[in-house]
Design an enzyme around this catalytic site. Structure first.
Site, PDB file in Angstrom:
ATOM      1  N   TRP A 146      15.674   3.023  39.669  1.00  0.00           N
ATOM      2  CA  TRP A 146      16.068   1.783  40.061  1.00  0.00           C
ATOM      3  C   TRP A 146      16.325   1.548  41.559  1.00  0.00           C
ATOM      4  O   TRP A 146      15.737   0.746  42.275  1.00  0.00           O
ATOM      5  CB  TRP A 146      17.556   1.602  39.603  1.00  0.00           C
ATOM      6  CG  TRP A 146      18.044   0.252  39.770  1.00  0.00           C
ATOM      7  CD1 TRP A 146      17.548  -1.067  39.793  1.00  0.00           C
ATOM      8  CD2 TRP A 146      19.440  -0.177  39.755  1.00  0.00           C
ATOM      9  NE1 TRP A 146      18.682  -1.984  40.391  1.00  0.00           N
ATOM     10  CE2 TRP A 146      19.801  -1.406  39.874  1.00  0.00           C
ATOM     11  CE3 TRP A 146      20.571   0.766  39.545  1.00  0.00           C
ATOM     12  CZ2 TRP A 146      20.845  -1.905  40.146  1.00  0.00           C
ATOM     13  CZ3 TRP A 146      22.057   0.067  39.391  1.00  0.00           C
ATOM     14  CH2 TRP A 146      22.158  -1.341  39.706  1.00  0.00           C
TER      15      TRP A 146
ATOM     16  N   HIS B 255      15.819  15.035  43.580  1.00  0.00           N
ATOM     17  CA  HIS B 255      17.038  15.418  42.635  1.00  0.00           C
ATOM     18  C   HIS B 255      17.739  16.933  43.005  1.00  0.00           C
ATOM     19  O   HIS B 255      18.525  17.185  42.281  1.00  0.00           O
ATOM     20  CB  HIS B 255      16.539  15.688  41.240  1.00  0.00           C
ATOM     21  CG  HIS B 255      16.084  14.453  40.442  1.00  0.00           C
ATOM     22  ND1 HIS B 255      16.616  13.161  40.716  1.00  0.00           N
ATOM     23  CD2 HIS B 255      14.862  14.357  39.756  1.00  0.00           C
ATOM     24  CE1 HIS B 255      15.846  12.126  39.865  1.00  0.00           C
ATOM     25  NE2 HIS B 255      14.711  12.747  39.401  1.00  0.00           N
TER      26      HIS B 255
ATOM     27  N   MET C 246      12.140  -4.646  35.934  1.00  0.00           N
ATOM     28  CA  MET C 246      11.534  -3.438  35.954  1.00  0.00           C
ATOM     29  C   MET C 246      11.222  -2.834  34.727  1.00  0.00           C
ATOM     30  O   MET C 246      10.111  -2.053  34.522  1.00  0.00           O
ATOM     31  CB  MET C 246      12.419  -2.194  36.649  1.00  0.00           C
ATOM     32  CG  MET C 246      12.861  -2.602  38.107  1.00  0.00           C
ATOM     33  SD  MET C 246      13.852  -1.338  38.924  1.00  0.00           S
ATOM     34  CE  MET C 246      12.870   0.042  38.787  1.00  0.00           C
TER      35      MET C 246
END
Length: 313
Positions: free
Chosen positions: A71, A128, A252
């Site tokens: 996002w 990450h 999205m």
């Protein structure tokens, strides 16, 4: 972004095809005590990454898996595209075919960092990874970092559904099995609480902006504006609104097959808050509450999470 999206779907398709030929115990490998998905990451990539030279104007999005990086990555990509459109003298000696690179630090091939060195500024990168695994130049050169965090109960819930829907990650027969793995450091990219604890050391740095998934949900217009301001990207009200609209969950999800291929629906399942209430038992709530108290309660990131609001029954 079209080229990087094509690279993403190619990488994803290849990872899925490879994972379908592997045994469950082959899906993850360990690097410096942390597990990673073998079809996305490799030791060669981690070793090559150590020599990567970050720039002070790099734009980095850091977030644990299922914290909302897809996002916020969309938001940042839009903001960078607007910035580049406004820039003058964009001509470059680099071949246009080389100008896009799949933005995740740790995913790809070992030569990606050579290619990334040719990219013009600002370079957009996602990760990450724990801060100590990133190239030291990221912190030495004070690249700007947007640190995205999300309440741990929703992270676990989203990760559970994601793991069971995509073959490069180990699947779980039950939610209880997954919860045990999540709480005992058996997850790809490591333990979420240790991730938060490690990043908390950098949370007050001037080149780091901390954003929670929940606050962005509460006020996406202000959230996008804050992100743009942090990275020095000036937006008109019309441009701001267009970024907010394109990054809405509905938008999205609608475009997910184009951006994420056949598994688009896996990456955009619900996009909400408090889905954890559909899975957590009383005992599991207590265990996670204790882990939160042990690792990050009272810290900057712990406070930012608003745990009492989003993680209590």
């Amino acid at each position: 972004m079209e080229k990087s999206r094509k690279k993403f779907t190619d990488i994803l398709d290849k990872a899925v095809a490879t994972a379908n030929t592997m045994q469950c115990d082959e899906l993850l490998f360990s690097y410096k005590g942390i597990l990673y998905p073998a079809t996305f990451c490799s030791l060669e990539v981690f070793r090559a990454m150590e020599s990567f030279e970050a720039r002070s104007d790099d734009i980095i999005l850091a977030g644990y898996p299922k914290s909302g990086t897809n996002w916020v990555g969309q938001i940042l990509s839009d903001l960078v595209a607007i910035f580049e459109k406004k820039m003058k003298n964009k001509e470059s000696s680099v071949n246009d075919d080389e100008l896009e690179e799949f933005p995740y630090f740790e995913i790809g091939d070992a030569r990606k960092y050579e290619r990334m060195n040719k990219l013009p500024s600002p370079r957009l990168m996602f990760t990450h990874l724990l801060p100590e695994i990133l190239p030291t130049s990221v912190f030495k050169n004070k690249a700007k970092i947007l640190l995205l965090i999300r309440n741990p109960k929703d992270v676990a819930t989203s990760f559970y559904h994601f793991s069971n829907a995509i073959s490069p990650f180990p699947s779980y027969d039950t939610w209880d099995d997954f919860f045990a793995a999540f709480m005992t450091k058996k997850m790809p990219w490591g333990c979420y609480f240790e991730y938060l604890s490690a990043w908390n050391k950098y949370a007050a740095a001037e080149n780091v902006m901390v954003l929670s998934y929940e606050e962005l949900k509460e006020n996406p217009v202000q959230g996008v504006k804050n992100i743009a301001d942090f990275f020095g990207i000036c937006l008109t009200e019309k441009e701001l609104q267009s970024v907010v609209e394109r990054s809405s969950f509905q938008s999205m999800k609608k475009n997910s097959q184009k951006t994420h291929g056949a598994l688009g629906n896996v990456f955009f399942r619900k996009g909400g808050v408090s889905d954890w209430k559909n899975l957590f038992s009383e005992d599991q709530n207590e265990k996670m509450d204790k882990a939160f108290d042990k690792h990050i309660r009272g810290t900057k990131l712990g406070t930012k999470l608003k745990y009492e609001i989003y993680c209590k029954v």
